[in-house]
Scaffold this motif. Structure first.
Motif, PDB file in Angstrom:
ATOM      1  N   ASN A   1     -10.563 -16.087  40.982  1.00  0.00           N
ATOM      2  CA  ASN A   1     -11.462 -15.074  41.540  1.00  0.00           C
ATOM      3  C   ASN A   1     -12.863 -15.626  41.826  1.00  0.00           C
ATOM      4  N   ARG A   2     -13.037 -16.944  41.593  1.00  0.00           N
ATOM      5  CA  ARG A   2     -14.319 -17.602  41.856  1.00  0.00           C
ATOM      6  C   ARG A   2     -14.088 -19.103  41.797  1.00  0.00           C
ATOM      7  N   LYS A   3     -15.102 -19.862  42.216  1.00  0.00           N
ATOM      8  CA  LYS A   3     -15.022 -21.329  42.129  1.00  0.00           C
ATOM      9  C   LYS A   3     -15.049 -21.763  40.666  1.00  0.00           C
ATOM     10  N   PHE A   4     -14.384 -22.879  40.393  1.00  0.00           N
ATOM     11  CA  PHE A   4     -14.440 -23.465  39.062  1.00  0.00           C
ATOM     12  C   PHE A   4     -15.778 -24.183  38.900  1.00  0.00           C
ATOM     13  N   SER A   5     -16.360 -24.085  37.724  1.00  0.00           N
ATOM     14  CA  SER A   5     -17.537 -24.912  37.436  1.00  0.00           C
ATOM     15  C   SER A   5     -17.060 -26.354  37.269  1.00  0.00           C
ATOM     16  N   LEU A   6     -17.980 -27.282  37.252  1.00  0.00           N
ATOM     17  CA  LEU A   6     -17.617 -28.688  37.085  1.00  0.00           C
ATOM     18  C   LEU A   6     -16.882 -28.908  35.759  1.00  0.00           C
ATOM     19  N   GLU A   7     -17.379 -28.296  34.701  1.00  0.00           N
ATOM     20  CA  GLU A   7     -16.744 -28.426  33.385  1.00  0.00           C
ATOM     21  C   GLU A   7     -15.352 -27.791  33.390  1.00  0.00           C
ATOM     22  N   GLU A   8     -15.224 -26.615  34.004  1.00  0.00           N
ATOM     23  CA  GLU A   8     -13.912 -25.962  34.094  1.00  0.00           C
ATOM     24  C   GLU A   8     -12.932 -26.829  34.871  1.00  0.00           C
ATOM     25  N   LYS A   9     -13.399 -27.399  35.981  1.00  0.00           N
ATOM     26  CA  LYS A   9     -12.527 -28.237  36.804  1.00  0.00           C
ATOM     27  C   LYS A   9     -12.034 -29.443  36.009  1.00  0.00           C
ATOM     28  N   GLU A  10     -12.927 -30.065  35.250  1.00  0.00           N
ATOM     29  CA  GLU A  10     -12.525 -31.209  34.421  1.00  0.00           C
ATOM     30  C   GLU A  10     -11.496 -30.799  33.381  1.00  0.00           C
ATOM     31  N   ASN A  11     -11.732 -29.677  32.703  1.00  0.00           N
ATOM     32  CA  ASN A  11     -10.797 -29.209  31.676  1.00  0.00           C
ATOM     33  C   ASN A  11      -9.450 -28.800  32.276  1.00  0.00           C
ATOM     34  N   ILE A  12      -9.479 -28.107  33.411  1.00  0.00           N
ATOM     35  CA  ILE A  12      -8.240 -27.694  34.076  1.00  0.00           C
ATOM     36  C   ILE A  12      -7.470 -28.932  34.526  1.00  0.00           C
ATOM     37  N   THR A  13      -8.168 -29.909  35.072  1.00  0.00           N
ATOM     38  CA  THR A  13      -7.527 -31.153  35.502  1.00  0.00           C
ATOM     39  C   THR A  13      -6.860 -31.852  34.326  1.00  0.00           C
ATOM     40  N   ASN A  14      -7.561 -31.929  33.193  1.00  0.00           N
ATOM     41  CA  ASN A  14      -6.986 -32.565  32.001  1.00  0.00           C
ATOM     42  C   ASN A  14      -5.747 -31.816  31.517  1.00  0.00           C
TER      43      ASN A  14
END
Length: 155
Positions: free
Chosen positions: A15-28
């Protein structure tokens, strides 16, 4: 994703863009998941992408091994965990994403339909998150409104 075009995909929109930290955690989380993902003991050849930092796209090349109900359930469980961590509404199929002026906007489905009928939404590109093959994803994921599933709403 370097998989065959007939690979099966699942698209989850946030429902929104991922923050940089969220993107890193989701990627991991996705890297760990993909590395261990299997169907009845058969390793799945899979990959993922996070386009626009707002979508999670997971693909499985079923030429090697087909995703089973259990393996799909494991993917859904992971997506629920990510959703619980970041409140992204990833499993809400009643949201419509569209792009205008290089910005992604999201509307609830009834609101989107109404705005299209009224002409308040026009000249936009619509994301088709219901597609199921990597080929369709590459060719038909983001299409002009008049070529999308919503074209019947146009006057």
């Amino acid at each position: 994703m370097n998989l065959s075009d007939d690979s099966r995909i699942w698209i989850f929109q946030a429902n929104r863009k991922f923050s940089l930290e969220e993107k890193e955690n989701i990627t991991n989380k996705l890297n760990n998941f993909i590395g261990d993902w299997n169907a009845h003991g058969a390793e799945l050849l899979a990959g993922f992408d996070l386009p626009y930092d707002q979508f999670i796209v997971v693909a499985v090349d079923e030429n090697q091994a087909a995703a089973s109900g259990c393996s799909i359930d494991k993917l859904t469980k992971l997506v629920r965990e990510i959703d619980a961590d970041y409140s992204l509404d990833l499993l809400n199929r009643m949201l419509v994403s569209y792009e205008t002026n290089e910005k992604i906007l999201i509307e609830k489905l009834p609101t989107f339909k109404q705005k299209v009928k009224e002409g308040a939404i026009k000249n936009v590109n619509v994301f088709n998150n219901g597609i199921s093959s990597l080929k369709d994803f590459k060719q038909n994921w983001l299409v002009p409104l008049e070529d999308s599933w919503a074209k019947t709403l146009l006057n």
